[in-house]
Design an enzyme around this catalytic site. Sequence first.
Site, PDB file in Angstrom:
ATOM      1  N   GLU A   1      -4.827  -3.143  -7.211  1.00 42.93           N
ATOM      2  CA  GLU A   1      -5.449  -4.418  -6.874  1.00 42.93           C
ATOM      3  C   GLU A   1      -6.121  -5.073  -8.077  1.00 42.93           C
ATOM      4  OE1 GLU A   1      -6.838  -3.516  -2.292  1.00 42.93           O
ATOM      5  OE2 GLU A   1      -8.318  -3.200  -3.882  1.00 42.93           O
TER       6      GLU A   1
ATOM      7  N   HIS B   1       0.800  -1.221   0.000  1.00 39.40           N
ATOM      8  CA  HIS B   1       0.000   0.000   0.000  1.00 39.40           C
ATOM      9  C   HIS B   1       0.837   1.277   0.000  1.00 39.40           C
ATOM     10  CE1 HIS B   1      -2.891  -3.080   1.220  1.00 39.40           C
ATOM     11  NE2 HIS B   1      -3.781  -2.295   0.655  1.00 39.40           N
TER      12      HIS B   1
ATOM     13  N   ARG C   1     -15.444   3.900   6.365  1.00 39.91           N
ATOM     14  CA  ARG C   1     -14.192   3.425   6.933  1.00 39.91           C
ATOM     15  C   ARG C   1     -13.789   4.297   8.116  1.00 39.91           C
ATOM     16  NH1 ARG C   1     -11.029   0.273   3.465  1.00 39.91           N
ATOM     17  NH2 ARG C   1      -9.096   1.430   3.856  1.00 39.91           N
TER      18      ARG C   1
ATOM     19  N   CYS D   1     -14.295  -4.361   2.240  1.00 40.32           N
ATOM     20  CA  CYS D   1     -13.232  -4.361   1.232  1.00 40.32           C
ATOM     21  C   CYS D   1     -11.935  -4.752   1.934  1.00 40.32           C
ATOM     22  CB  CYS D   1     -13.035  -2.977   0.619  1.00 40.32           C
ATOM     23  SG  CYS D   1     -14.535  -1.988   0.469  1.00 40.32           S
TER      24      CYS D   1
END
Length: 249
Positions: A165, A56, A87, A103
């Site tokens: 991704e 990431h 989130r 996710c």
Amino acid sequence: MAAVADDATMDAVQRRLMFEDESQRIGLEERMQRRKCILVDENDNVIGHESKYNCHLMEKIESLNLLHRAFSVFLFNSKYELLLQQRSETKVTFPLVWTNTCCSHPLYRESELIQENYLGVRNAAQRKLLDELGIPAEDIPVDEFIPLSRMLYKAPSDGKWGEHEVDYLLFIVRDVKLLPNPDEVAGVKYVNRDQLKELLGKADAGEEGVKLSPWFRLVVDNFLMKWWDHVENGTLLEATDMKTIHKLV
């Protein structure tokens, strides 16, 4: 690793999720393996593993072309409303954005590498729905997840962090019990189509600080409404296309 683990930008819980396994009773080698994301090529072939941290970091993504496997769950209730989550503020990537139900990433472990019937990804989805939203496994049997398609995307978060991704898009229609984990989730709500359109409008207008995750917006703009028809008609299996990897970069 010590310097990385001391990253001042990370909340303690998120640091644990980046570097530590849920069990301290297993061996060091297994702990190191469990906290690895699955590296894939653009055709979703497994080519190795790397730490969640490195996967990431935009610097690593760009310099090493790190691409990892992920999943996005879209859970509908019996009224065909979609469960969204916001989130948590402490998320390393995309804090406080609204997104689909869950996710995350399958990890480089035996149970989540199973290719047959996409069982590895389904197992990971069941694990994370419990971790993030407190949904018990019996409410979401792995064979109830319907993988509809895959997409490949890249999305910077804040200059330092981001995503790159191959994302499995998993749909499931179940009434479930919720107990959101505040370390992972700031809020949840079910929306119908009109309410989702209203949320999109607020995000586009910058109203009330509403932001959407880039992967959720890609699904909404390219697929979601036609798939929602299949949810309501009970024909989701007719919509599946797991041969195609939609490149939305």
